[in-house]
Structures are given as structure tokens and as C-alpha cells.
Design an enzyme around this catalytic site. Structure first.
Site, PDB file in Angstrom:
ATOM      1  N   ARG A 114       0.810  -1.228   0.000  1.00 33.37           N
ATOM      2  CA  ARG A 114       0.000   0.000   0.000  1.00 33.37           C
ATOM      3  C   ARG A 114       0.843   1.278   0.000  1.00 33.37           C
ATOM      4  O   ARG A 114       0.369   2.346   0.382  1.00 33.37           O
ATOM      5  CB  ARG A 114      -0.993   0.019   1.177  1.00 33.37           C
ATOM      6  CG  ARG A 114      -2.017  -1.100   1.133  1.00 33.37           C
ATOM      7  CD  ARG A 114      -3.143  -0.869   2.111  1.00 33.37           C
ATOM      8  NE  ARG A 114      -4.164  -1.901   1.991  1.00 33.37           N
ATOM      9  CZ  ARG A 114      -4.193  -3.023   2.713  1.00 33.37           C
ATOM     10  NH1 ARG A 114      -3.249  -3.244   3.608  1.00 33.37           N
ATOM     11  NH2 ARG A 114      -5.151  -3.894   2.541  1.00 33.37           N
ATOM     12  N   LYS A 136       3.685  11.218 -11.594  1.00 34.77           N
ATOM     13  CA  LYS A 136       2.845  10.329 -12.404  1.00 34.77           C
ATOM     14  C   LYS A 136       3.536   8.984 -12.578  1.00 34.77           C
ATOM     15  O   LYS A 136       4.723   8.918 -12.872  1.00 34.77           O
ATOM     16  CB  LYS A 136       2.589  10.932 -13.783  1.00 34.77           C
ATOM     17  CG  LYS A 136       1.520  12.010 -13.826  1.00 34.77           C
ATOM     18  CD  LYS A 136       1.236  12.368 -15.273  1.00 34.77           C
ATOM     19  CE  LYS A 136       0.132  13.389 -15.397  1.00 34.77           C
ATOM     20  NZ  LYS A 136      -0.136  13.730 -16.813  1.00 34.77           N
ATOM     21  N   GLU A 178      11.062  16.921 -25.169  1.00 38.48           N
ATOM     22  CA  GLU A 178      10.359  17.461 -24.002  1.00 38.48           C
ATOM     23  C   GLU A 178      10.910  18.828 -23.604  1.00 38.48           C
ATOM     24  O   GLU A 178      10.176  19.690 -23.122  1.00 38.48           O
ATOM     25  CB  GLU A 178      10.447  16.485 -22.834  1.00 38.48           C
ATOM     26  CG  GLU A 178       9.705  15.174 -23.048  1.00 38.48           C
ATOM     27  CD  GLU A 178       8.189  15.327 -22.999  1.00 38.48           C
ATOM     28  OE1 GLU A 178       7.704  16.361 -22.513  1.00 38.48           O
ATOM     29  OE2 GLU A 178       7.485  14.408 -23.464  1.00 38.48           O
ATOM     30  N   LYS A 219       8.754  22.573 -14.829  1.00 39.82           N
ATOM     31  CA  LYS A 219       7.774  21.520 -14.563  1.00 39.82           C
ATOM     32  C   LYS A 219       7.421  21.461 -13.080  1.00 39.82           C
ATOM     33  O   LYS A 219       6.257  21.282 -12.717  1.00 39.82           O
ATOM     34  CB  LYS A 219       8.291  20.155 -15.027  1.00 39.82           C
ATOM     35  CG  LYS A 219       7.261  19.061 -14.784  1.00 39.82           C
ATOM     36  CD  LYS A 219       7.605  17.735 -15.418  1.00 39.82           C
ATOM     37  CE  LYS A 219       6.477  16.736 -15.171  1.00 39.82           C
ATOM     38  NZ  LYS A 219       6.759  15.409 -15.767  1.00 39.82           N
ATOM     39  N   GLU A 229      -3.446  17.214 -11.655  1.00 39.91           N
ATOM     40  CA  GLU A 229      -3.842  17.515 -13.035  1.00 39.91           C
ATOM     41  C   GLU A 229      -5.339  17.804 -13.152  1.00 39.91           C
ATOM     42  O   GLU A 229      -6.046  17.255 -13.981  1.00 39.91           O
ATOM     43  CB  GLU A 229      -3.443  16.376 -13.978  1.00 39.91           C
ATOM     44  CG  GLU A 229      -3.404  16.839 -15.437  1.00 39.91           C
ATOM     45  CD  GLU A 229      -2.858  15.788 -16.395  1.00 39.91           C
ATOM     46  OE1 GLU A 229      -3.367  15.721 -17.513  1.00 39.91           O
ATOM     47  OE2 GLU A 229      -1.932  15.048 -16.011  1.00 39.91           O
ATOM     48  N   ARG A 233      -1.827  21.901 -14.834  1.00 40.40           N
ATOM     49  CA  ARG A 233      -0.841  20.859 -15.145  1.00 40.40           C
ATOM     50  C   ARG A 233      -1.110  20.217 -16.505  1.00 40.40           C
ATOM     51  O   ARG A 233      -0.209  19.661 -17.126  1.00 40.40           O
ATOM     52  CB  ARG A 233      -0.833  19.785 -14.051  1.00 40.40           C
ATOM     53  CG  ARG A 233       0.208  18.706 -14.318  1.00 40.40           C
ATOM     54  CD  ARG A 233       0.384  17.733 -13.187  1.00 40.40           C
ATOM     55  NE  ARG A 233       1.366  16.716 -13.540  1.00 40.40           N
ATOM     56  CZ  ARG A 233       1.916  15.875 -12.685  1.00 40.40           C
ATOM     57  NH1 ARG A 233       1.582  15.907 -11.414  1.00 40.40           N
ATOM     58  NH2 ARG A 233       2.800  14.990 -13.083  1.00 40.40           N
ATOM     59  N   ASN A 237       0.772  18.295 -21.279  1.00 41.47           N
ATOM     60  CA  ASN A 237       0.379  17.315 -22.292  1.00 41.47           C
ATOM     61  C   ASN A 237       0.501  17.866 -23.712  1.00 41.47           C
ATOM     62  O   ASN A 237       0.084  17.203 -24.672  1.00 41.47           O
ATOM     63  CB  ASN A 237      -1.065  16.862 -22.056  1.00 41.47           C
ATOM     64  CG  ASN A 237      -1.201  16.015 -20.810  1.00 41.47           C
ATOM     65  OD1 ASN A 237      -0.407  15.117 -20.573  1.00 41.47           O
ATOM     66  ND2 ASN A 237      -2.200  16.316 -19.993  1.00 41.47           N
ATOM     67  N   HIS A 240       1.152  15.696 -26.755  1.00 44.58           N
ATOM     68  CA  HIS A 240       0.960  14.314 -26.342  1.00 44.58           C
ATOM     69  C   HIS A 240      -0.380  13.728 -26.779  1.00 44.58           C
ATOM     70  O   HIS A 240      -0.518  12.511 -26.847  1.00 44.58           O
ATOM     71  CB  HIS A 240       1.104  14.200 -24.824  1.00 44.58           C
ATOM     72  CG  HIS A 240       2.520  14.298 -24.356  1.00 44.58           C
ATOM     73  ND1 HIS A 240       3.289  15.419 -24.572  1.00 44.58           N
ATOM     74  CD2 HIS A 240       3.315  13.418 -23.692  1.00 44.58           C
ATOM     75  CE1 HIS A 240       4.490  15.222 -24.052  1.00 44.58           C
ATOM     76  NE2 HIS A 240       4.532  14.011 -23.522  1.00 44.58           N
ATOM     77  N   HIS A 244       0.594  10.463 -28.336  1.00 42.81           N
ATOM     78  CA  HIS A 244       0.216   9.157 -27.806  1.00 42.81           C
ATOM     79  C   HIS A 244      -0.580   8.355 -28.833  1.00 42.81           C
ATOM     80  O   HIS A 244      -0.473   7.126 -28.898  1.00 42.81           O
ATOM     81  CB  HIS A 244      -0.587   9.317 -26.514  1.00 42.81           C
ATOM     82  CG  HIS A 244       0.262   9.625 -25.327  1.00 42.81           C
ATOM     83  ND1 HIS A 244      -0.269  10.039 -24.118  1.00 42.81           N
ATOM     84  CD2 HIS A 244       1.607   9.578 -25.132  1.00 42.81           C
ATOM     85  CE1 HIS A 244       0.709  10.247 -23.252  1.00 42.81           C
ATOM     86  NE2 HIS A 244       1.851   9.965 -23.851  1.00 42.81           N
ATOM     87  N   HIS A 256       8.956   7.597 -28.133  1.00 45.06           N
ATOM     88  CA  HIS A 256       8.105   8.610 -27.507  1.00 45.06           C
ATOM     89  C   HIS A 256       8.479  10.024 -27.944  1.00 45.06           C
ATOM     90  O   HIS A 256       7.615  10.820 -28.308  1.00 45.06           O
ATOM     91  CB  HIS A 256       8.210   8.495 -25.978  1.00 45.06           C
ATOM     92  CG  HIS A 256       7.409   9.520 -25.241  1.00 45.06           C
ATOM     93  ND1 HIS A 256       6.036   9.473 -25.148  1.00 45.06           N
ATOM     94  CD2 HIS A 256       7.783  10.641 -24.561  1.00 45.06           C
ATOM     95  CE1 HIS A 256       5.593  10.509 -24.448  1.00 45.06           C
ATOM     96  NE2 HIS A 256       6.638  11.230 -24.086  1.00 45.06           N
TER      97      HIS A 256
END
Length: 352
Positions: A114, A136, A178, A219, A229, A233, A237, A240, A244, A256
Site C-alpha cells: 500500500r 505520475k 520534451e 515543470k 492535473e 498541469r 500534455n 501528447h 500518444h 516517444h
């Protein structure tokens, strides 16, 4: 930096990982997660540093290099290895590698017992400026990229620029995609520093350090405002949504950084249509300076669009994009219809 709980992000050459980790969290049992490319190069050095600082390294788990390791099967095997090694809830996981290892390791740390402590040791430029900072984590499904995941802030990020010396030029380009993205979003000093892209691509340590520090700082500031997000935030993206889709349509055979580069060009085209500001030429020039393609070969627009329909940011059947009103002025949550999205995708595809 501060994002939820405060944690340090260290950038430099020859970092003493063990000592830095000992300063950030209580020394005890730990495990090292790496991949088949990075492990043979750096795992031994990191283990020695950890042990010298008093850490007990119970296990080193090496997964196959590549996006395929962000799978439920590999995730399950890593969990079982940690359990068999006896790592308990007060232990720590050190993720040594690029974005795949960071994403996988982050989700392992978020869910094992956990939640255990996570230390990020990014070894690629892409991971240093992007995936290692912000919390993330995620796995891929056959249906799409990063559809399983959680938010978990690391206790420490230690970005040793010495790791970049072993990277091929193409891998540096992946990270610079990036960097270009964040320069366009941020404007100001970071955008100005993009004049050093060619130096960074050639491996100049000063250029790399400046771009990493400025990118991480930008960032970190965005994440600190909106950790989960729910608002700003989302600007991270940029490139992306299409990117993606390109990755998924290629069966993740497309790198990527190259997918995001083409994705930014597509989204710059959409920005021109929506806001009337033509930044397409600027995007193409910067991306070429970073050694990146601005078009993708061998994909069908319909397949890319199909993958984009599974994007987590879609609402009410409309595609949602981050677009640029101008450099340093991103707008998130812009709804774009199917035909406009298809046209933008087609513009960055070339016949095989």
C-alpha cells in the site's frame, strides 16, 4: 522543489546517490529496479554507493529494456520479487533507468504494501526533464498507453548527468523533444535557452545542465500548482494528445520523443486554425535542431485517430487539446472536432 510534500531534485555530475538518499529519508532496507540496458552499466555503482551509506540492498530486479515492461505481467513479477526478498513497508525502491523504469517503479512503489518510499534515478535525458519529476506513474494496456497508474511523489530525484555520456545521439534527441515542449510552454528564459539545442545534442555538459535545470524548474512549478492535473498541469500534455495516438497506432514501435515531436507540429497546426498564430515553422526549426523528425512514416490517420479516441482527456466525444496562443501562452482543454483533428494528424503523416 515542492509538489505535495517537499522533496529534493538534485542535478549534477558524479552524484553520491547513497548519501543523498540518506539525507532525504531514513536509511534501511531497499531494492533496486533497473533494466537490461542500464543495469549492466550502472547498477553495481549504485549498489556500492547505497551500501557505503548504510542501505541494505535486498534485491536488484532487472526487467527487459523497452516499453513492453510497462505491462501488468512485468509489474506482477516485480511485486513478487520484492515480496520474496522480504522488503517491508518501511523499505524504499530505487528506480534506476529511463522513463519505462520510472513509470513501472513508481506504480510498484505506490501499490506494494500500500505504498513504500520511491527514489528516482533517471538515466536518460527524457526521464530527467520529464517523467522522473511530478509523481505520475503508469502501465500500458493493449488498449492504450498509461491507462493504469497512480500519483506518487518520489522522496528524492537524483539526476546524474554523467549517465548521459553513454546515451546515443538519438536518445538525447528524445529528451530534447520534451525540452522544446517546455520551452514553448514557458517562454522567457527557458525558451531563450533553446538556442543551445545543437550544443546539447552534441553532448555539451554546460548546455545539458542548463536545459535540464530550467526544464525541471518549470515543470516543478506547474506541478506544485496542480499536483493531480485538475487544471494547469494539463499544459504539460502539449504534443501528447496526437503523440500518444501515433505511439499506439505504431504498436509502440515509434519512440516517444519522435511521436511527441510530430504531435507538437500537429497541435501547432491546430493552434494556427484556432488562434490564428502561426508557430508551425518555429516548431519545425527547433525540432530539427534537436535532431527530431517533424513527420512520421507508415501510419494510417484513421488508426491514429482511433487511438486518440481512448485518450483520458476526452470529454463528451470531443478531443481536448493543449494549444498555443503564442509562445509562453498555452491554453488547455480546447475542444476540437473529429474532422479538424483528422486533418492535423494527416498533415504529419508521410506514406511509407
Amino acid at each position: 522543489m515542492r509538489a505535495g510534500e517537499a522533496y529534493p531534485v538534485e542535478v549534477g555530475c558524479g552524484l553520491d546517490v547513497g548519501a543523498l538518499a540518506a539525507a532525504a529519508l531514513e536509511v534501511g532496507d531497499c531494492a533496486l529496479l533497473t533494466d537490461s540496458t542500464v543495469g549492466p552499466l550502472y547498477a553495481g555503482r549504485v549498489r556500492r554507493s547505497l551500501r557505503a551509506a548504510g542501505w541494505r540492498v535486498l534485491e536488484t530486479v532487472e526487467v527487459p529494456a523497452g516499453e513492453g515492461s510497462k505491462s501488468l505481467a512485468v509489474y506482477g513479477e516485480v511485486l513478487r520479487r520484492l515480496a520474496r526478498a522480504g522488503l517491508m513497508r518501511d523499505g524504499a525502491l530505487f528506480a534506476l533507468g529511463g522513463g519505462v523504469v520510472g513509470d513501472l517503479g513508481g506504480f510498484v512503489a505506490a501499490s506494494y504494501m500500500r505504498g513504500i518510499s520511491l527514489v528516482m534515478l533517471p538515466t536518460t535525458l527524457l526521464a530527467m526533464v520529464d517523467s522522473s519529476v511530478g509523481g505520475k506513474t503508469g502501465l500500458d494496456l493493449p488498449e492504450g498507453k498509461n491507462l493504469v497508474g497512480a500519483f506518487l511523489q518520489p522522496r528524492l530525484v537524483a539526476a546524474d548527468l554523467g549517465f548521459l555520456e553513454s546515451l546515443p545521439r538519438r536518445e538525447l534527441s528524445m529528451g530534447l523533444a520534451e525540452v522544446v515542449k517546455m520551452g514553448l510552454l514557458a517562454g522567457g528564459r527557458l525558451f531563450g535557452a533553446l538556442q543551445r539545442l545543437a550544443e546539447a545534442l552534441a553532448g555539451d555538459a554546460g548546455a545539458l545542465e542548463e536545459l535540464v535545470l530550467l526544464s525541471v524548474s518549470f515543470k516543478a512549478g506547474v506541478v506544485a500548482e496542480d499536483e493531480r492535473e485538475r487544471g494547469r498541469r494539463a499544459i504539460l500534455n502539449y504534443g501528447h494528445t496526437v503523440g500518444h495516438g501515433l505511439e499506439a497506432a505504431s504498436g509502440y514501435g515509434l519512440a516517444h520523443g519522435e511521436a511527441v515531436a510530430a504531435g507538437m507540429v500537429a497541435e501547432a497546426l491546430l493552434s494556427r486554425r484556432v488562434f490564428g498564430t502561426d508557430l508551425v515553422g518555429l516548431h519545425e526549426r527547433l525540432l530539427r535542431e534537436a535532431g527530431l523528425p517533424v513527420r512520421v512514416r507508415g501510419l494510417e490517420a484513421a488508426e491514429v485517430l482511433g487511438a486518440m479516441r481512448r485518450d483520458k482527456k476526452r470529454r463528451g466525444g470531443e478531443h481536448r487539446f493543449v494549444l498555443l496562443r503564442e509562445v509562453g501562452r498555452p491554453v488547455w482543454g480546447v475542444e476540437v472536432g473529429e474532422e479538424e483533428a483528422l486533418s492535423a494528424v494527416e498533415a504529419v503523416l508521410e506514406a511509407a
